[in-house]
Design a protein around this motif. Structure first.
Motif, mmCIF file in Angstrom:
data_model
loop_
_atom_site.group_PDB
_atom_site.id
_atom_site.type_symbol
_atom_site.label_atom_id
_atom_site.label_comp_id
_atom_site.label_asym_id
_atom_site.label_seq_id
_atom_site.Cartn_x
_atom_site.Cartn_y
_atom_site.Cartn_z
ATOM 1 N N GLY A 128 1.472 18.223 -11.270
ATOM 2 C CA GLY A 128 1.035 18.122 -9.885
ATOM 3 C C GLY A 128 -0.210 17.316 -9.604
ATOM 4 N N ALA A 129 -0.875 16.784 -10.634
ATOM 5 C CA ALA A 129 -2.099 16.011 -10.398
ATOM 6 C C ALA A 129 -1.776 14.674 -9.736
ATOM 7 C CB ALA A 129 -2.835 15.779 -11.714
ATOM 8 N N ASP A 130 -2.610 14.280 -8.784
ATOM 9 C CA ASP A 130 -2.451 12.986 -8.118
ATOM 10 C C ASP A 130 -3.328 11.970 -8.835
ATOM 11 O OD1 ASP A 130 -1.954 10.911 -6.411
ATOM 12 O OD2 ASP A 130 -3.291 11.633 -4.824
ATOM 13 N N PHE A 131 -2.826 11.463 -9.952
ATOM 14 C CA PHE A 131 -3.559 10.498 -10.763
ATOM 15 C C PHE A 131 -2.887 9.137 -10.701
ATOM 16 C CE2 PHE A 131 -5.337 13.819 -14.002
ATOM 17 C CZ PHE A 131 -6.311 14.182 -13.089
ATOM 18 N N GLN A 132 -3.698 8.091 -10.907
ATOM 19 C CA GLN A 132 -3.218 6.731 -11.044
ATOM 20 C C GLN A 132 -3.774 6.165 -12.348
ATOM 21 O OE1 GLN A 132 -1.428 4.586 -8.678
ATOM 22 N NE2 GLN A 132 -0.890 6.508 -7.657
ATOM 23 N N MET A 133 -2.929 5.480 -13.118
ATOM 24 C CA MET A 133 -3.379 4.790 -14.323
ATOM 25 C C MET A 133 -3.584 3.324 -13.963
ATOM 26 S SD MET A 133 -0.925 6.721 -17.122
ATOM 27 C CE MET A 133 0.405 7.034 -15.940
ATOM 28 N N ILE A 161 -13.660 8.199 -13.206
ATOM 29 C CA ILE A 161 -12.704 7.634 -14.158
ATOM 30 C C ILE A 161 -12.680 8.492 -15.416
ATOM 31 C CG2 ILE A 161 -12.225 5.669 -15.692
ATOM 32 C CD1 ILE A 161 -13.457 3.825 -13.624
ATOM 33 N N ALA A 162 -11.481 8.739 -15.946
ATOM 34 C CA ALA A 162 -11.317 9.347 -17.267
ATOM 35 C C ALA A 162 -10.870 8.229 -18.197
ATOM 36 C CB ALA A 162 -10.305 10.478 -17.225
ATOM 37 N N LEU A 163 -11.678 7.916 -19.216
ATOM 38 C CA LEU A 163 -11.470 6.690 -19.983
ATOM 39 C C LEU A 163 -10.707 6.890 -21.287
ATOM 40 C CD1 LEU A 163 -12.124 3.648 -20.016
ATOM 41 C CD2 LEU A 163 -14.229 4.211 -21.252
ATOM 42 N N THR A 164 -11.111 7.851 -22.104
ATOM 43 C CA THR A 164 -10.506 7.983 -23.436
ATOM 44 C C THR A 164 -9.954 9.387 -23.647
ATOM 45 O OG1 THR A 164 -12.731 8.365 -24.342
ATOM 46 C CG2 THR A 164 -11.842 6.139 -24.518
ATOM 47 N N LEU A 170 -17.798 13.899 -23.147
ATOM 48 C CA LEU A 170 -17.225 15.243 -23.125
ATOM 49 C C LEU A 170 -16.569 15.546 -24.466
ATOM 50 C CD1 LEU A 170 -15.556 15.151 -19.578
ATOM 51 C CD2 LEU A 170 -17.734 16.218 -20.205
ATOM 52 N N SER A 171 -16.698 16.780 -24.920
ATOM 53 C CA SER A 171 -16.111 17.170 -26.196
ATOM 54 C C SER A 171 -14.649 17.562 -26.075
ATOM 55 C CB SER A 171 -16.907 18.341 -26.804
ATOM 56 O OG SER A 171 -18.231 17.931 -27.079
ATOM 57 N N GLY A 172 -14.222 17.897 -24.875
ATOM 58 C CA GLY A 172 -12.837 18.311 -24.687
ATOM 59 C C GLY A 172 -12.149 17.523 -23.599
ATOM 60 N N ASP A 173 -11.458 18.236 -22.731
ATOM 61 C CA ASP A 173 -10.665 17.654 -21.649
ATOM 62 C C ASP A 173 -11.532 16.915 -20.639
ATOM 63 O OD1 ASP A 173 -8.887 17.289 -19.479
ATOM 64 O OD2 ASP A 173 -9.298 19.321 -18.764
ATOM 65 N N GLY A 174 -11.122 15.696 -20.300
ATOM 66 C CA GLY A 174 -11.845 14.936 -19.277
ATOM 67 C C GLY A 174 -11.047 14.765 -18.007
ATOM 68 N N LEU A 175 -9.807 15.258 -18.008
ATOM 69 C CA LEU A 175 -8.939 15.081 -16.849
ATOM 70 C C LEU A 175 -9.141 16.175 -15.802
ATOM 71 C CD1 LEU A 175 -5.826 13.952 -18.857
ATOM 72 C CD2 LEU A 175 -7.229 12.525 -17.369
ATOM 73 N N THR A 176 -9.523 17.366 -16.248
ATOM 74 C CA THR A 176 -9.838 18.424 -15.283
ATOM 75 C C THR A 176 -11.065 18.054 -14.457
ATOM 76 O OG1 THR A 176 -8.821 20.139 -16.663
ATOM 77 C CG2 THR A 176 -10.421 20.868 -15.013
ATOM 78 N N GLY A 216 -6.395 9.928 -23.878
ATOM 79 C CA GLY A 216 -5.000 9.797 -24.228
ATOM 80 C C GLY A 216 -4.121 9.178 -23.159
ATOM 81 N N SER A 217 -2.843 9.134 -23.479
ATOM 82 C CA SER A 217 -1.825 8.618 -22.561
ATOM 83 C C SER A 217 -0.858 9.726 -22.175
ATOM 84 C CB SER A 217 -1.056 7.463 -23.214
ATOM 85 O OG SER A 217 -0.605 7.838 -24.512
ATOM 86 N N THR A 218 -0.530 10.590 -23.135
ATOM 87 C CA THR A 218 0.361 11.713 -22.829
ATOM 88 C C THR A 218 -0.332 12.725 -21.924
ATOM 89 O OG1 THR A 218 -0.326 12.748 -24.913
ATOM 90 C CG2 THR A 218 1.727 11.489 -24.933
ATOM 91 N N ALA A 219 -1.645 12.912 -22.112
ATOM 92 C CA ALA A 219 -2.369 13.910 -21.320
ATOM 93 C C ALA A 219 -2.381 13.588 -19.823
ATOM 94 C CB ALA A 219 -3.788 14.086 -21.852
ATOM 95 N N PRO A 220 -2.712 12.341 -19.407
ATOM 96 C CA PRO A 220 -2.648 12.051 -17.970
ATOM 97 C C PRO A 220 -1.255 12.265 -17.385
ATOM 98 C CG PRO A 220 -3.850 10.324 -19.115
ATOM 99 C CD PRO A 220 -3.245 11.200 -20.173
ATOM 100 N N MET A 221 -0.220 11.888 -18.144
ATOM 101 C CA MET A 221 1.135 12.065 -17.623
ATOM 102 C C MET A 221 1.525 13.541 -17.578
ATOM 103 S SD MET A 221 3.275 8.722 -18.952
ATOM 104 C CE MET A 221 2.889 8.824 -20.698
ATOM 105 N N ASN A 222 0.992 14.325 -18.501
ATOM 106 C CA ASN A 222 1.234 15.764 -18.451
ATOM 107 C C ASN A 222 0.576 16.374 -17.218
ATOM 108 O OD1 ASN A 222 2.172 18.319 -19.687
ATOM 109 N ND2 ASN A 222 -0.014 18.725 -19.935
ATOM 110 N N PHE A 223 -0.632 15.919 -16.887
ATOM 111 C CA PHE A 223 -1.304 16.380 -15.674
ATOM 112 C C PHE A 223 -0.492 15.998 -14.444
ATOM 113 C CE2 PHE A 223 -4.935 17.643 -18.023
ATOM 114 C CZ PHE A 223 -5.810 18.305 -17.166
#
Length: 354
Positions: free
Chosen positions: A103-108, A87-90, A72-78, A92-99
């Protein structure tokens, strides 16, 4: 035996999945295991070094794991949130925590990259920056919420520099725009990223310092999944982390294999440029979740005002699932009892996550 602190707060399905891993799955042989499938998103800019090695070395096949890599060229968390990938692999670290803060239900569940991001200036100006005090009065180009953006602003603030008054940050939409702003003099310094060194030098710019200088343990890309983990996904995630751990060893001991494994990922780039992207000395590829440092980064995000007030009390610790990495290490040690490498990875895991 280690106290498995990650069991606290885990959902019932994940606990049941662990039981399956520890009982039923161990009793089966590699030949009669079912094949587990995963769709893994990665950022085109940085590729997926550990996953590429795992594919090239046959580590996914060894785990009866079929992995579909989605660039993907942009956001992979959406797409992750929308259940289009597992899985979203590369990304960032700040982006998952921002999601998660929104309100996103994510696990690292693991890591992929640490370090590797440079601050850059015109070559003739590099010597102007010896200490953080030297950035006072300067214009600094950034991509908002970029990993180095957070680490750098937090470092300035911790040094007593008012990041709203003593420096001027110019927020841009891409790292290419950041480099251009420094080249044209619109900014004195720019916060860049891994894989841009050749372009940086071509533009007459050079690194002032690296994120590794600001924070030696700086975490970037985290392996991120949705929080609603099924029993089959739990097994697949463990297998995925096991393959990444083995790939990390290959990267460390034979970096040339990292280049070979990544060539197909960057078809339009020269081998020298690909080597720069995947084997930059300041870039560390490690599968360890490094929860402790990631939680420190969360605190830095809050300290510089990057987390809205209503989200500041979120328990980010609850958005880590260490079980898959720990199971993977346990299995590798069991399979290779005389191999000191995996014992050392276990020691690092205990130091960085508990």
């Amino acid at each position: 035996m280690r106290k498995r602190k990650w069991l606290v707060g885990m959902g019932l399905s994940a606990v049941l999945a662990l039981s399956a891993c520890n009982g039923q799955e161990k009793a089966s042989t590699k030949d009669n295991e079912k094949t587990y499938e995963l769709k893994v998103a990665y950022g085109n800019l940085y590729g997926a070094p550990l996953a590429d090695i795992a594919r090239a070395e046959g580590f996914f096949e060894e785990e009866n794991l079929k992995v579909d890599m989605v660039g993907l060229s942009g956001d992979g968390l959406t797409p992750l949130q929308a259940e289009k990938v597992d899985i979203a692999l590369t990304f960032g670290s700040t982006a998952p925590m921002n999601f998660i803060a929104n309100g996103a239900d994510f696990q690292m569940i693991g890591g992929h990259m640490e370090g590797g991001h440079p601050l850059v200036a015109k070559k003739e100006n590099v010597d102007q920056y010896k200490t953080l005090e030297d950035y006072k009065g300067k214009k600094i180009a950034v991509v908002h919420l970029d990993t180095l953006d957070v680490y750098f602003k937090a470092a300035l603030q911790e040094a007593g520099i008012d990041i709203k008054k003593d420096v001027e940050f110019i927020e841009l939409d891409s790292r290419a725009s950041v480099l251009e702003a420094v080249k044209t003099g619109k900014a004195d310094v720019g916060i860049s990223g891994t894989g841009h060194l050749t372009k940086t030098l071509e533009l007459g710019l050079a690194p002032v310092q690296w994120i590794n200088d600001i924070e030696p343990d700086a975490v970037c890309c985290r392996v991120t999944v949705r929080g609603d983990i099924s029993d089959e996904q739990a097994i697949a995630y463990k297998k995925f982390m096991k393959a990444l751990i083995k790939a990390e060893r290959v990267k460390l001991e034979s970096p040339e294999k990292n280049l070979e494994a990544s060539i197909d990922r960057f078809k339009n780039l020269s081998e020298s440029t690909i080597d720069e992207i995947v084997n930059e000395p300041h870039l560390i590829n490690t599968a360890d979740p490094n929860k402790n440092e990631t939680l420190e980064l969360w605190e830095k995000m809050k300290s510089i005002g990057y987390v809205k007030k209503e989200a500041e009390n979120i328990d980010m610790n609850a958005h880590f699932n260490l079980s898959f990495y720990e199971q993977a290490i346990d299995e590798l040690i069991e399979e290779n009892p005389d191999d000191e490498y995996y014992q050392k990875q276990l020691e690092r895991f205990n130091q960085q996550n508990f």
